[in-house]
Design a protein around this motif. Structure first.
Motif, short mmCIF file in Angstrom:
data_model
loop_
_atom_site.label_atom_id
_atom_site.label_comp_id
_atom_site.label_asym_id
_atom_site.label_seq_id
_atom_site.Cartn_x
_atom_site.Cartn_y
_atom_site.Cartn_z
N ILE A 158 -17.92 -44.11 57.28
CA ILE A 158 -18.97 -44.42 58.16
C ILE A 158 -18.49 -44.15 59.76
N ARG A 159 -17.64 -44.80 59.64
CA ARG A 159 -16.73 -44.01 60.99
C ARG A 159 -17.06 -42.95 62.25
N ASP A 160 -16.87 -41.99 61.44
CA ASP A 160 -16.64 -40.97 61.82
C ASP A 160 -18.08 -40.04 62.35
N GLU A 161 -19.18 -40.76 62.07
CA GLU A 161 -20.61 -40.18 61.88
C GLU A 161 -20.05 -40.90 63.53
N ASN A 162 -20.26 -41.90 63.79
CA ASN A 162 -19.83 -42.14 65.31
C ASN A 162 -18.86 -41.94 66.15
N GLN A 163 -18.24 -40.96 65.48
CA GLN A 163 -16.96 -39.95 66.59
C GLN A 163 -17.35 -39.18 66.85
N THR A 221 -24.09 -37.17 53.91
CA THR A 221 -25.87 -36.71 53.79
C THR A 221 -25.70 -37.91 54.91
N ASP A 222 -27.40 -37.28 55.87
CA ASP A 222 -27.91 -38.37 57.32
C ASP A 222 -28.44 -39.36 56.06
N LEU A 223 -28.90 -39.15 54.68
CA LEU A 223 -29.42 -40.59 54.12
C LEU A 223 -28.49 -41.63 53.73
N PHE A 224 -27.35 -40.67 53.35
CA PHE A 224 -25.78 -41.36 52.90
C PHE A 224 -25.68 -42.39 54.13
N TYR A 225 -25.55 -42.11 55.25
CA TYR A 225 -25.12 -42.95 56.39
C TYR A 225 -26.39 -44.36 56.31
N LEU A 265 -14.26 -50.92 53.91
CA LEU A 265 -14.51 -49.73 53.10
C LEU A 265 -15.78 -48.88 53.74
N ILE A 266 -16.55 -49.85 54.00
CA ILE A 266 -18.10 -48.72 55.14
C ILE A 266 -17.51 -48.79 55.84
N ASP A 267 -16.70 -49.31 56.98
CA ASP A 267 -16.29 -49.04 58.04
C ASP A 267 -15.36 -47.70 58.46
N GLU A 268 -14.73 -47.41 56.94
CA GLU A 268 -13.82 -46.40 56.97
C GLU A 268 -14.13 -45.25 56.62
#
Length: 230
Positions: A225-230, A181-185, A220-223
């Motif tokens: 949350i990366r898809d949100e910024n693509q 969810t948005d809150l997760f990100y 780990l975090i980058d892996e």
């Protein structure tokens, strides 16, 4: 109507069975609400400090619920006795490591295999690994914000077969990572920024081990949350 904040109302949705044990009960609001909503028949409100214990006792008396809610003074799960036949244990408003400590030290009190409804405000990873060690399987999770603080609710039932969480699942939550969810990100982007600030203040020679840990966490975090910024 019993006054109850939204995060505890969410917790109440996962209560099952007739007997609740609410550990660290905070004025016994959750047991009182669960009783009012006919979610339970009886409850234990556990407190480790005399002040909150007295407040819970008074609150239960004010709502004339002494017949159903037993306020007990004791550390963690020590307030539970085998004859109570507790069906759900709730532990809310604490950090993951403290909840894990309470469960581990009170492991013998889980003999009737109650459902565990746990609400952590930090380091839920420790809690998820603890549940795995106690042979509990996570069956639901929620992430929510209240008064600027982000909380995670973890619901677990006793598992008859072994449970093994991956590091990603333990860190981010096996259900939360699917929903993202948005809150997760928001939570994990904030964690990412916090770790980067810590990293800037560490000496590569003196704090090599800590830097290695932080770099691993950042990867780990980058892996995730990366898809949100693509």
């Amino acid at each position: 109507m019993i006054p109850l904040n939204q995060r505890l109302k969410q917790v109440s949705q996962y209560i099952k069975g007739d007997m609740l044990a609410d550990i660290g009960s905070d004025h016994a609001y959750l047991p009182l609400y669960a009783l009012e909503q006919n979610l339970i028949q009886r409850a234990i409100a556990g407190e480790v400090i005399k002040g909150p214990y007295n407040s819970s006792k008074q609150n239960v008396a004010n709502y004339q619920a002494e017949h159903a809610i037993d306020v007990r003074l004791g550390d963690g799960l020590s307030v539970i006795q085998p004859e109570d036949h507790v069906s759900t244990i709730t532990i809310c408003g604490m950090g993951g490591p403290l909840i894990a400590k309470i469960l581990t030290e009170g492991q013998a009190k889980l003999e009737h295999q109650p459902r565990l409804v746990l609400q952590s405000n930090i380091q839920t990873k420790t809690l998820r690994y603890c549940l795995q060690q106690l042979s509990y399987r996570i069956i639901a999770e929620e992430i929510l914000v209240e008064k600027g603080h982000i909380y995670e609710i973890v619901v677990a039932d006793y598992a008859t077969t072994p449970v093994t969480l991956s590091e990603i699942e333990a860190t981010f939550g096996p259900y939360l990572i699917k929903e993202k969810t948005d809150l997760f990100y928001k939570k994990w982007e904030h964690e990412q920024q916090s770790l980067l600030k810590i990293k800037q203040n560490l000496d590569s020679t003196k704090h090599a081990e800590r830097l290695q840990q932080i770099n691993h966490q950042l990867t780990l975090i980058d892996e995730v949350i990366r898809d949100e910024n693509q």
